[in-house]
Scaffold this motif. Structure first.
Motif, PDB file in Angstrom:
ATOM      1  N   ARG A 119       0.852  -1.205   0.000  1.00  0.00           N
ATOM      2  CA  ARG A 119       0.000   0.000   0.000  1.00  0.00           C
ATOM      3  C   ARG A 119       0.881   1.246   0.000  1.00  0.00           C
ATOM      4  O   ARG A 119       1.899   1.283   0.671  1.00  0.00           O
ATOM      5  CB  ARG A 119      -0.859   0.069   1.270  1.00  0.00           C
ATOM      6  CG  ARG A 119      -1.875  -1.026   1.391  1.00  0.00           C
ATOM      7  CD  ARG A 119      -3.141  -0.667   0.642  1.00  0.00           C
ATOM      8  NE  ARG A 119      -4.096  -1.738   0.688  1.00  0.00           N
ATOM      9  CZ  ARG A 119      -4.096  -2.781  -0.131  1.00  0.00           C
ATOM     10  NH1 ARG A 119      -3.198  -2.906  -1.053  1.00  0.00           N
ATOM     11  NH2 ARG A 119      -4.998  -3.724  -0.035  1.00  0.00           N
ATOM     12  N   THR A 120       0.429   2.264  -0.715  1.00  0.00           N
ATOM     13  CA  THR A 120       1.122   3.553  -0.651  1.00  0.00           C
ATOM     14  C   THR A 120       0.373   4.425   0.351  1.00  0.00           C
ATOM     15  O   THR A 120      -0.741   4.092   0.760  1.00  0.00           O
ATOM     16  CB  THR A 120       1.133   4.254  -2.027  1.00  0.00           C
ATOM     17  OG1 THR A 120      -0.221   4.340  -2.488  1.00  0.00           O
ATOM     18  CG2 THR A 120       1.968   3.491  -3.034  1.00  0.00           C
ATOM     19  N   ASP A 122      -1.230   7.086   0.084  1.00  0.00           N
ATOM     20  CA  ASP A 122      -2.530   7.645  -0.309  1.00  0.00           C
ATOM     21  C   ASP A 122      -3.605   6.585  -0.545  1.00  0.00           C
ATOM     22  O   ASP A 122      -4.730   6.895  -0.909  1.00  0.00           O
ATOM     23  CB  ASP A 122      -2.377   8.538  -1.553  1.00  0.00           C
ATOM     24  CG  ASP A 122      -1.869   7.770  -2.766  1.00  0.00           C
ATOM     25  OD1 ASP A 122      -1.388   6.624  -2.596  1.00  0.00           O
ATOM     26  OD2 ASP A 122      -1.939   8.317  -3.886  1.00  0.00           O
ATOM     27  N   GLN A 123      -3.245   5.299  -0.336  1.00  0.00           N
ATOM     28  CA  GLN A 123      -4.254   4.251  -0.499  1.00  0.00           C
ATOM     29  C   GLN A 123      -4.937   3.981   0.834  1.00  0.00           C
ATOM     30  O   GLN A 123      -4.433   4.372   1.893  1.00  0.00           O
ATOM     31  CB  GLN A 123      -3.612   2.966  -1.037  1.00  0.00           C
ATOM     32  CG  GLN A 123      -3.247   3.073  -2.518  1.00  0.00           C
ATOM     33  CD  GLN A 123      -2.575   1.808  -3.003  1.00  0.00           C
ATOM     34  OE1 GLN A 123      -1.591   1.364  -2.432  1.00  0.00           O
ATOM     35  NE2 GLN A 123      -3.115   1.235  -4.050  1.00  0.00           N
ATOM     36  N   ARG A 124      -6.052   3.259   0.756  1.00  0.00           N
ATOM     37  CA  ARG A 124      -6.799   2.984   1.987  1.00  0.00           C
ATOM     38  C   ARG A 124      -5.928   2.219   2.995  1.00  0.00           C
ATOM     39  O   ARG A 124      -4.975   1.537   2.637  1.00  0.00           O
ATOM     40  CB  ARG A 124      -8.072   2.211   1.677  1.00  0.00           C
ATOM     41  CG  ARG A 124      -7.814   0.805   1.168  1.00  0.00           C
ATOM     42  CD  ARG A 124      -9.118   0.039   1.000  1.00  0.00           C
ATOM     43  NE  ARG A 124      -8.886  -1.271   0.441  1.00  0.00           N
ATOM     44  CZ  ARG A 124      -8.348  -2.286   1.118  1.00  0.00           C
ATOM     45  NH1 ARG A 124      -7.974  -2.140   2.355  1.00  0.00           N
ATOM     46  NH2 ARG A 124      -8.164  -3.464   0.540  1.00  0.00           N
ATOM     47  N   GLN A 126      -4.594  -0.457   5.633  1.00  0.00           N
ATOM     48  CA  GLN A 126      -4.613  -1.930   5.632  1.00  0.00           C
ATOM     49  C   GLN A 126      -5.232  -2.425   6.927  1.00  0.00           C
ATOM     50  O   GLN A 126      -5.039  -1.818   7.979  1.00  0.00           O
ATOM     51  CB  GLN A 126      -3.176  -2.464   5.590  1.00  0.00           C
ATOM     52  CG  GLN A 126      -2.629  -2.655   4.210  1.00  0.00           C
ATOM     53  CD  GLN A 126      -1.223  -3.237   4.264  1.00  0.00           C
ATOM     54  OE1 GLN A 126      -0.412  -2.868   5.095  1.00  0.00           O
ATOM     55  NE2 GLN A 126      -0.933  -4.136   3.362  1.00  0.00           N
ATOM     56  N   VAL A 168       4.746   2.075  -8.170  1.00  0.00           N
ATOM     57  CA  VAL A 168       3.592   2.954  -7.909  1.00  0.00           C
ATOM     58  C   VAL A 168       3.746   4.255  -8.716  1.00  0.00           C
ATOM     59  O   VAL A 168       2.779   4.747  -9.298  1.00  0.00           O
ATOM     60  CB  VAL A 168       3.470   3.245  -6.395  1.00  0.00           C
ATOM     61  CG1 VAL A 168       2.388   4.276  -6.142  1.00  0.00           C
ATOM     62  CG2 VAL A 168       3.154   1.954  -5.656  1.00  0.00           C
TER      63      VAL A 168
END
Length: 171
Positions: A119-120, A122-124, A126, A168
């Motif tokens: 996940r980066t 800016d992603q939801r 975890q 990404v």
């Protein structure tokens, strides 16, 4: 599997044990168990402060293997660069599949888990279980990458992180 395979492993060799990742054979010892003499690989997993004894004649059967070749490591790095493949199945089913991949000891499968769960910022967020699986896969990948390339884990971690961040950025 033939018994002659056990001779492939020697003390001081690094090996991959599917359920625990990279360890180092400390010695080969004889032990009497239930009245039978048994030859065992004594494997140290330094980071986990754990020692495992594996009967030499069962090593290949349980999936113990030598470190991956540099070619396999390069293939794993290419896998990391790929697009995440997330199935629409329920999380419990996917989690089970990820866990099987991690415990398979297959470096490419482990790289797939890292790629798919990365996940980066800016992603939801975890979930806890997602994070646990991601960290377990990343740890296995990092340790083997470090052992194969002769670098330390910090250096290996940075290279893997660079690949993931680069992927990404390219997306």
């Amino acid at each position: 599997m033939s018994k002659t395979r056990k001779l492939d492993f020697r003390p001081s060799d690094f090996v991959v044990y599917p359920a625990h990742g990279v360890g180092q054979i400390v010695s080969i010892e004889e032990q009497e168990i239930a009245g039978m003499s048994l030859e065992l690989f004594v494997i140290s997993f330094e980071k986990d402060k754990m020692t495992l004894r594996v009967p030499t004649n069962k090593a290949t059967e349980v999936g113990m293997r030598s470190l991956s070749s540099p070619d396999v490591v390069n293939e794993a790095m290419r896998t990391l660069k790929g697009k995440a493949k997330v199935k629409r199945a329920m999380w419990s089913r996917r989690a089970q599949e990820y866990e099987q991949k991690i415990n398979s000891g297959d470096l490419i499968a482990i790289a797939e888990v890292v790629r798919d769960l990365h996940r980066t910022d800016d992603q939801r967020e975890q979930s806890y279980s997602e994070r646990q699986l991601y960290e377990a896969a990343l740890d296995r990948l990092t340790r083997e990458f470090a052992a194969v390339s002769g670098s330390d884990e910090t250096e290996a971690q940075k290279k893997i992180s660079d690949v993931l961040v680069g992927r990404v950025a390219a997306a």
